[in-house]
Design an enzyme around this catalytic site. Structure first.
Site, PDB file in Angstrom:
ATOM      1  N   LYS A  13      -0.595   2.695  -8.571  1.00  0.00           N
ATOM      2  CA  LYS A  13      -1.683   1.714  -8.713  1.00  0.00           C
ATOM      3  C   LYS A  13      -3.049   2.412  -8.666  1.00  0.00           C
ATOM      4  O   LYS A  13      -3.897   2.195  -9.531  1.00  0.00           O
ATOM      5  CB  LYS A  13      -1.609   0.652  -7.594  1.00  0.00           C
ATOM      6  CG  LYS A  13      -0.310  -0.121  -7.540  1.00  0.00           C
ATOM      7  CD  LYS A  13      -0.328  -1.182  -6.438  1.00  0.00           C
ATOM      8  CE  LYS A  13      -0.415  -0.626  -5.035  1.00  0.00           C
ATOM      9  NZ  LYS A  13       0.763   0.144  -4.590  1.00  0.00           N
ATOM     10  N   ARG A  88      -0.829  -9.171  -1.668  1.00  0.00           N
ATOM     11  CA  ARG A  88       0.417  -8.551  -1.225  1.00  0.00           C
ATOM     12  C   ARG A  88       1.339  -9.531  -0.534  1.00  0.00           C
ATOM     13  O   ARG A  88       2.414  -9.146  -0.091  1.00  0.00           O
ATOM     14  CB  ARG A  88       0.069  -7.488  -0.208  1.00  0.00           C
ATOM     15  CG  ARG A  88       0.170  -6.092  -0.724  1.00  0.00           C
ATOM     16  CD  ARG A  88      -0.499  -5.255   0.321  1.00  0.00           C
ATOM     17  NE  ARG A  88       0.128  -4.024   0.525  1.00  0.00           N
ATOM     18  CZ  ARG A  88      -0.370  -2.874   0.087  1.00  0.00           C
ATOM     19  NH1 ARG A  88      -1.434  -2.859  -0.660  1.00  0.00           N
ATOM     20  NH2 ARG A  88       0.212  -1.758   0.398  1.00  0.00           N
ATOM     21  N   ARG A 127       1.805  13.407  -2.195  1.00  0.00           N
ATOM     22  CA  ARG A 127       0.442  12.987  -2.558  1.00  0.00           C
ATOM     23  C   ARG A 127      -0.612  13.733  -1.730  1.00  0.00           C
ATOM     24  O   ARG A 127      -0.446  13.949  -0.541  1.00  0.00           O
ATOM     25  CB  ARG A 127       0.281  11.487  -2.321  1.00  0.00           C
ATOM     26  CG  ARG A 127      -1.185  11.046  -2.463  1.00  0.00           C
ATOM     27  CD  ARG A 127      -1.359   9.578  -2.554  1.00  0.00           C
ATOM     28  NE  ARG A 127      -0.773   8.857  -1.461  1.00  0.00           N
ATOM     29  CZ  ARG A 127      -0.601   7.532  -1.462  1.00  0.00           C
ATOM     30  NH1 ARG A 127      -0.987   6.825  -2.504  1.00  0.00           N
ATOM     31  NH2 ARG A 127      -0.075   6.941  -0.438  1.00  0.00           N
ATOM     32  N   ARG A 160      -2.315  11.440   3.566  1.00  0.00           N
ATOM     33  CA  ARG A 160      -2.545  10.193   4.295  1.00  0.00           C
ATOM     34  C   ARG A 160      -1.623  10.076   5.507  1.00  0.00           C
ATOM     35  O   ARG A 160      -0.471  10.473   5.458  1.00  0.00           O
ATOM     36  CB  ARG A 160      -2.308   8.998   3.347  1.00  0.00           C
ATOM     37  CG  ARG A 160      -3.617   8.456   2.790  1.00  0.00           C
ATOM     38  CD  ARG A 160      -3.430   7.486   1.673  1.00  0.00           C
ATOM     39  NE  ARG A 160      -2.569   6.359   1.984  1.00  0.00           N
ATOM     40  CZ  ARG A 160      -2.351   5.340   1.157  1.00  0.00           C
ATOM     41  NH1 ARG A 160      -2.956   5.324  -0.025  1.00  0.00           N
ATOM     42  NH2 ARG A 160      -1.552   4.353   1.479  1.00  0.00           N
ATOM     43  N   ARG A 171       7.113   0.931   4.856  1.00  0.00           N
ATOM     44  CA  ARG A 171       6.253   0.338   3.815  1.00  0.00           C
ATOM     45  C   ARG A 171       7.093  -0.195   2.656  1.00  0.00           C
ATOM     46  O   ARG A 171       6.784  -1.244   2.087  1.00  0.00           O
ATOM     47  CB  ARG A 171       5.240   1.373   3.310  1.00  0.00           C
ATOM     48  CG  ARG A 171       4.142   1.658   4.323  1.00  0.00           C
ATOM     49  CD  ARG A 171       3.428   2.960   4.036  1.00  0.00           C
ATOM     50  NE  ARG A 171       2.712   2.982   2.793  1.00  0.00           N
ATOM     51  CZ  ARG A 171       2.350   4.102   2.159  1.00  0.00           C
ATOM     52  NH1 ARG A 171       2.659   5.279   2.660  1.00  0.00           N
ATOM     53  NH2 ARG A 171       1.669   4.027   1.037  1.00  0.00           N
TER      54      ARG A 171
HETATM   55  P1  AP5 Z   1      -0.856   6.446  -6.206  1.00  0.00           P
HETATM   56  O1  AP5 Z   1      -1.563   6.131  -7.461  1.00  0.00           O
HETATM   57  O2  AP5 Z   1      -1.652   6.947  -5.058  1.00  0.00           O
HETATM   58  O3  AP5 Z   1       0.077   5.213  -5.784  1.00  0.00           O
HETATM   59  P2  AP5 Z   1      -0.312   3.788  -5.185  1.00  0.00           P
HETATM   60  O4  AP5 Z   1       0.508   2.776  -5.894  1.00  0.00           O
HETATM   61  O5  AP5 Z   1      -1.781   3.596  -5.167  1.00  0.00           O
HETATM   62  O6  AP5 Z   1       0.290   3.982  -3.727  1.00  0.00           O
HETATM   63  P3  AP5 Z   1      -0.337   3.597  -2.292  1.00  0.00           P
HETATM   64  O7  AP5 Z   1       0.450   4.369  -1.275  1.00  0.00           O
HETATM   65  O8  AP5 Z   1      -1.813   3.740  -2.276  1.00  0.00           O
HETATM   66  O9  AP5 Z   1       0.047   2.109  -2.231  1.00  0.00           O
HETATM   67  P4  AP5 Z   1       0.147   1.228  -0.993  1.00  0.00           P
HETATM   68  O10 AP5 Z   1       0.217  -0.074  -1.665  1.00  0.00           O
HETATM   69  O11 AP5 Z   1       1.213   1.522  -0.038  1.00  0.00           O
HETATM   70  O12 AP5 Z   1      -1.143   1.652  -0.146  1.00  0.00           O
HETATM   71  P5  AP5 Z   1      -2.554   0.953   0.065  1.00  0.00           P
HETATM   72  O13 AP5 Z   1      -3.545   2.015   0.202  1.00  0.00           O
HETATM   73  O14 AP5 Z   1      -2.762  -0.119  -0.913  1.00  0.00           O
HETATM   74  O15 AP5 Z   1       0.299   7.521  -6.557  1.00  0.00           O
HETATM   75  C1  AP5 Z   1       1.099   8.085  -5.548  1.00  0.00           C
HETATM   76  C2  AP5 Z   1       1.377   9.558  -5.871  1.00  0.00           C
HETATM   77  O16 AP5 Z   1       2.179   9.632  -7.043  1.00  0.00           O
HETATM   78  C3  AP5 Z   1       0.133  10.398  -6.158  1.00  0.00           C
HETATM   79  O17 AP5 Z   1       0.321  11.675  -5.625  1.00  0.00           O
HETATM   80  C4  AP5 Z   1       0.061  10.450  -7.701  1.00  0.00           C
HETATM   81  O18 AP5 Z   1      -0.520  11.653  -8.152  1.00  0.00           O
HETATM   82  C5  AP5 Z   1       1.537  10.372  -8.080  1.00  0.00           C
HETATM   83  N1  AP5 Z   1       1.777   9.633  -9.315  1.00  0.00           N
HETATM   84  C6  AP5 Z   1       1.159   8.497  -9.726  1.00  0.00           C
HETATM   85  N2  AP5 Z   1       1.662   8.071 -10.907  1.00  0.00           N
HETATM   86  C7  AP5 Z   1       2.627   8.957 -11.238  1.00  0.00           C
HETATM   87  C8  AP5 Z   1       3.527   9.065 -12.355  1.00  0.00           C
HETATM   88  N3  AP5 Z   1       3.501   8.155 -13.345  1.00  0.00           N
HETATM   89  N4  AP5 Z   1       4.406  10.103 -12.370  1.00  0.00           N
HETATM   90  C9  AP5 Z   1       4.428  11.012 -11.352  1.00  0.00           C
HETATM   91  N5  AP5 Z   1       3.598  10.977 -10.281  1.00  0.00           N
HETATM   92  C10 AP5 Z   1       2.720   9.951 -10.230  1.00  0.00           C
HETATM   93  O19 AP5 Z   1      -2.314   0.262   1.492  1.00  0.00           O
HETATM   94  C11 AP5 Z   1      -2.176   1.019   2.667  1.00  0.00           C
HETATM   95  C12 AP5 Z   1      -2.019   0.108   3.867  1.00  0.00           C
HETATM   96  O20 AP5 Z   1      -3.188  -0.723   4.011  1.00  0.00           O
HETATM   97  C13 AP5 Z   1      -0.862  -0.890   3.797  1.00  0.00           C
HETATM   98  O21 AP5 Z   1       0.350  -0.327   4.244  1.00  0.00           O
HETATM   99  C14 AP5 Z   1      -1.363  -2.014   4.714  1.00  0.00           C
HETATM  100  O22 AP5 Z   1      -1.214  -1.665   6.069  1.00  0.00           O
HETATM  101  C15 AP5 Z   1      -2.849  -2.041   4.396  1.00  0.00           C
HETATM  102  N6  AP5 Z   1      -3.157  -2.967   3.276  1.00  0.00           N
HETATM  103  C16 AP5 Z   1      -3.700  -2.645   2.071  1.00  0.00           C
HETATM  104  N7  AP5 Z   1      -3.833  -3.726   1.294  1.00  0.00           N
HETATM  105  C17 AP5 Z   1      -3.363  -4.775   2.028  1.00  0.00           C
HETATM  106  C18 AP5 Z   1      -3.206  -6.163   1.758  1.00  0.00           C
HETATM  107  N8  AP5 Z   1      -3.578  -6.696   0.568  1.00  0.00           N
HETATM  108  N9  AP5 Z   1      -2.676  -6.930   2.728  1.00  0.00           N
HETATM  109  C19 AP5 Z   1      -2.316  -6.428   3.931  1.00  0.00           C
HETATM  110  N10 AP5 Z   1      -2.422  -5.116   4.246  1.00  0.00           N
HETATM  111  C20 AP5 Z   1      -2.939  -4.293   3.295  1.00  0.00           C
HETATM  112 MG    MG Z   2      -3.230   3.368  -3.658  1.00  0.00          MG
END
Ligand code: AP5
Ligand code: MG
Length: 217
Positions: A13, A88, A127, A160, A171
């Site tokens: 994402k 989410r 990552r 992270r 997660r």
């Molecule tokens: P990346 O693009 O970083 O993936 P992502 O989908 O953004 O993953 P996140 O870990 O950020 O998602 P998340 O939803 O768990 O975390 P968030 O920060 O939102 O890609 C990942 C890796 O893969 C990178 O190294 C990249 O280079 C590689 N990659 C990407 N695409 C690729 C491909 N096509 N092929 C190969 N490699 C690839 O949330 C974190 C925490 O915050 C949550 O756990 C929760 O506690 C809280 N939180 C956030 N939003 C909410 C909400 N709406 N409600 C409640 N709690 C929330």
């Molecule tokens: Mg992300």
């Protein structure tokens, strides 16, 4: 262009959203990034959120809904936005739809990225993120030239806190339980587009462009 990027942790994402910001000139709204900034700043909201984030759990709906509601009123959202990691839960999706109705800004598309669990675990454990500009890397799939420095700004790269194996597993479980039902929710609303997120980063971006290219303003 008002878009949601939906999918499990590590599906890409953030990677895709950053490319879309460059391409379409609309802001990325990542609740994860906003919460991590609040944790870093040590604000009361950040201290509270950290407890959930470290355990791989979701921060309470009212906190994130409040954050997004405020962010959507910013002038830079006038031409659209990319929601990354929000909504989410079903209550978050309902709250978003209420807010957008009030602002008269209907969603155009929800893009769901599908990636299997072994690939998600490999992506998350490899990552790295730039401390200065937030650019993301992967040690195998998108490596920086220097393993410790950002190609774009020279900032130091970090892993992270929630990318540890145990937290990743939690997660993924939380995603299946609380977030995956949103796929059906938006399919029923008629705005879901599913993409095979197992493809490479540029191929996924190309597919997103193909979906959004059809004259959405
Ligand atoms: P990346 O693009 O970083 O993936 P992502 O989908 O953004 O993953 P996140 O870990 O950020 O998602 P998340 O939803 O768990 O975390 P968030 O920060 O939102 O890609 C990942 C890796 O893969 C990178 O190294 C990249 O280079 C590689 N990659 C990407 N695409 C690729 C491909 N096509 N092929 C190969 N490699 C690839 O949330 C974190 C925490 O915050 C949550 O756990 C929760 O506690 C809280 N939180 C956030 N939003 C909410 C909400 N709406 N409600 C409640 N709690 C929330
Ligand atoms: Mg992300």
């Amino acid at each position: 262009m008002r878009i949601i990027l939906l999918g499990p942790p590590g599906c890409g994402k953030g990677t895709q959203a950053k490319m879309m910001v460059e391409r379409f000139g609309i802001p990325q709204i990542s609740t994860g990034d906003i919460l991590r900034s609040a944790v870093k700043a040590g604000s009361p909201m950040g201290q509270e959120a950290k407890k959930y984030m470290d355990g791989g759990l979701l921060v309470p709906d009212e906190v994130v809904v409040g954050i997004v509601k405020e962010r959507l009123q910013n002038a830079d959202c006038g031409h659209g936005f990319i929601l990354d990691g929000f909504p989410r839960t079903l209550p978050q999706a309902d709250a978003l739809s209420q807010v957008l109705k009030e602002l008269q800004l209907p969603l155009d598309r929800v893009i769901s990225l599908t990636v299997n669990n072994p690939a998600l675990i490999e992506r998350l454990s490899g990552r790295r993120t730039c401390r200065e500009c937030g650019r993301g890397y992967h040690i195998k799939f998108d490596p920086p030239k220097n393993p410790e420095r950002c190609d774009a700004c020279g900032g130091s790269l970090f892993q992270r806190d929630d990318d540890k194996e145990e937290t990743i597993k939690e997660r993924l479980t939380v995603y299946e339980k609380q977030t995956a039902p949103l796929i059906a929710y938006y399919r029923e609303a008629g705005i879901l587009a599913a993409i095979d997120g197992m493809k490479g980063i540029p191929e996924v971006q190309e597919e997103i462009g193909r979906i959004l290219g059809g004259g959405i303003d």
